[in-house]
Write an enzyme that holds these catalytic residues in place. Structure first.
Site, PDB file in Angstrom:
ATOM      1  N   GLY A  65       0.763  -1.242   0.000  1.00  0.00           N
ATOM      2  CA  GLY A  65       0.000   0.000   0.000  1.00  0.00           C
ATOM      3  C   GLY A  65       0.790   1.286   0.000  1.00  0.00           C
ATOM      4  CG  ASP A  69      -1.249   1.645   3.303  1.00  0.00           C
ATOM      5  OD1 ASP A  69      -1.099   1.397   4.518  1.00  0.00           O
ATOM      6  OD2 ASP A  69      -1.738   0.822   2.518  1.00  0.00           O
ATOM      7  CG  ASP A 124      -8.653   0.750  10.133  1.00  0.00           C
ATOM      8  OD1 ASP A 124      -9.326   1.270  11.015  1.00  0.00           O
ATOM      9  OD2 ASP A 124      -9.158   0.000   9.280  1.00  0.00           O
ATOM     10  CE  LYS A 154      -9.910   4.042   7.353  1.00  0.00           C
ATOM     11  NZ  LYS A 154     -10.450   2.707   7.030  1.00  0.00           N
ATOM     12  CG  PHE A 202     -12.612   0.286   2.405  1.00  0.00           C
ATOM     13  CD1 PHE A 202     -11.627  -0.354   3.155  1.00  0.00           C
ATOM     14  CD2 PHE A 202     -12.643   0.079   1.033  1.00  0.00           C
ATOM     15  CE1 PHE A 202     -10.698  -1.184   2.550  1.00  0.00           C
ATOM     16  CE2 PHE A 202     -11.709  -0.754   0.419  1.00  0.00           C
ATOM     17  CZ  PHE A 202     -10.749  -1.383   1.182  1.00  0.00           C
ATOM     18  CG  ASP A 245      -5.607  -3.645  -1.772  1.00  0.00           C
ATOM     19  OD1 ASP A 245      -5.186  -3.120  -0.728  1.00  0.00           O
ATOM     20  OD2 ASP A 245      -5.999  -4.827  -1.827  1.00  0.00           O
ATOM     21  NE  ARG A 248      -2.014  -3.352  -4.033  1.00  0.00           N
ATOM     22  CZ  ARG A 248      -2.201  -3.407  -2.723  1.00  0.00           C
ATOM     23  NH1 ARG A 248      -2.136  -2.321  -2.009  1.00  0.00           N
ATOM     24  NH2 ARG A 248      -2.442  -4.553  -2.117  1.00  0.00           N
TER      25      ARG A 248
HETATM   26  P1  5GP Z   1      -4.590  -1.690  10.946  1.00  0.00           P
HETATM   27  O1  5GP Z   1      -3.648  -2.817  11.271  1.00  0.00           O
HETATM   28  O2  5GP Z   1      -4.128  -0.360  11.457  1.00  0.00           O
HETATM   29  O3  5GP Z   1      -5.987  -2.002  11.356  1.00  0.00           O
HETATM   30  O4  5GP Z   1      -4.696  -1.594   9.390  1.00  0.00           O
HETATM   31  C1  5GP Z   1      -3.615  -1.248   8.673  1.00  0.00           C
HETATM   32  C2  5GP Z   1      -3.662  -1.815   7.272  1.00  0.00           C
HETATM   33  O5  5GP Z   1      -4.986  -2.135   6.856  1.00  0.00           O
HETATM   34  C3  5GP Z   1      -3.165  -0.783   6.317  1.00  0.00           C
HETATM   35  O6  5GP Z   1      -1.784  -0.897   6.105  1.00  0.00           O
HETATM   36  C4  5GP Z   1      -3.961  -1.064   5.070  1.00  0.00           C
HETATM   37  O7  5GP Z   1      -3.277  -2.019   4.282  1.00  0.00           O
HETATM   38  C5  5GP Z   1      -5.234  -1.669   5.556  1.00  0.00           C
HETATM   39  N1  5GP Z   1      -6.317  -0.658   5.608  1.00  0.00           N
HETATM   40  C6  5GP Z   1      -6.820  -0.024   6.691  1.00  0.00           C
HETATM   41  N2  5GP Z   1      -7.805   0.836   6.364  1.00  0.00           N
HETATM   42  C7  5GP Z   1      -7.933   0.758   5.022  1.00  0.00           C
HETATM   43  C8  5GP Z   1      -8.776   1.428   4.064  1.00  0.00           C
HETATM   44  O8  5GP Z   1      -9.626   2.278   4.357  1.00  0.00           O
HETATM   45  N3  5GP Z   1      -8.586   1.065   2.764  1.00  0.00           N
HETATM   46  C9  5GP Z   1      -7.676   0.137   2.368  1.00  0.00           C
HETATM   47  N4  5GP Z   1      -7.603  -0.112   1.073  1.00  0.00           N
HETATM   48  N5  5GP Z   1      -6.858  -0.492   3.233  1.00  0.00           N
HETATM   49  C10 5GP Z   1      -6.986  -0.194   4.546  1.00  0.00           C
HETATM   50 MG    MG Z   2      -0.999  -1.712   4.267  1.00  0.00          MG
END
Ligand code: 5GP
Ligand code: MG
Length: 184
Positions: free
Chosen positions: A49, A104, A107, A135, A156, A163, A169
């Site tokens: 990402g 990228d 979340d 976020k 999202f 992606d 992407r």
């Molecule tokens: P976390 O581990 O913080 O929950 O999520 C991190 C990963 O989830 C990011 O590196 C990304 O790859 C994916 N991700 C989180 N939110 C989104 C989103 O809104 N869109 C997309 N495409 N990927 C996300």
């Molecule tokens: Mg990622």
């Protein structure tokens, strides 16, 4: 393009390319002030990402740095599974180094918490988190996210490296899922 369709879903434009670039330049300015010649940080870009973000960010940095790539995944479809499926490719020697983790999007924070732990255990002197997107309403972890280009709501998004099940992407803009609840 105002709208794109990937698999079964439609997305509408959310952050245009010029705004993304502006926010990255601001972020780079801050990094250029914070980092100086006394250390050469290792930028560790989290694939897939963050490939576009990493490329655009590094063009604006005026201090010496190294770059390496790793790969993890915690997403399936449009929701974070909260579990890391893999961490691949850490070949650089990080012992005693300042490591800048380039993401990228942050979340839930599960990914950066895992990586932070792994990098600290591998001997990094300092792990600094840098992300294109955060976020804030989803992030409940304690690790400080020091460098954030843009904050977004809990929607999202795709494009600019991100992606939806591997599609989307390549777009230079960021798109958001076009659900009734977030239609303008
Ligand atoms: P976390 O581990 O913080 O929950 O999520 C991190 C990963 O989830 C990011 O590196 C990304 O790859 C994916 N991700 C989180 N939110 C989104 C989103 O809104 N869109 C997309 N495409 N990927 C996300
Ligand atoms: Mg990622």
């Amino acid at each position: 393009m105002e709208r794109i369709t990937l698999h079964d879903k439609t997305f509408r434009i959310f952050i245009p390319h010029n705004e993304i670039q502006k926010s990255i330049e601001e972020l780079a300015k801050k990094m250029n002030q914070d980092f100086n010649a006394s250390e050469v940080p290792l930028f560790l870009s989290v694939l897939n990402g963050s490939f576009m973000f990493t490329s655009d960010l590094l063009k604006h940095l005026n201090f010496q740095c190294e770059l390496s790539f790793i790969k993890v995944s915690s997403y399936s479809g449009v929701e974070s599974t909260g579990e890391l499926k893999h961490i691949l490719g850490l070949s650089a020697d990080i012992n005693g180094r300042t490591v800048v983790l380039v993401e990228d999007i942050v979340d839930t924070g599960a990914t950066i918490v895992e990586l932070y732990k792994m990098l600290t255990e591998a001997g990094a002197a300092r792990v600094v988190i840098c992300t294109l997107l955060l976020k804030p309403d989803a992030y409940k972890k304690d690790i400080p996210v020091e460098y954030v280009a843009m904050k977004i709501p809990n929607d999202f998004i795709v494009g600019y490296g991100l992606d939806y099940d591997e599609l989307g992407r390549q777009y230079k803009d960021i798109y958001v899922l076009d659900t009734p609840s977030n239609q303008k």
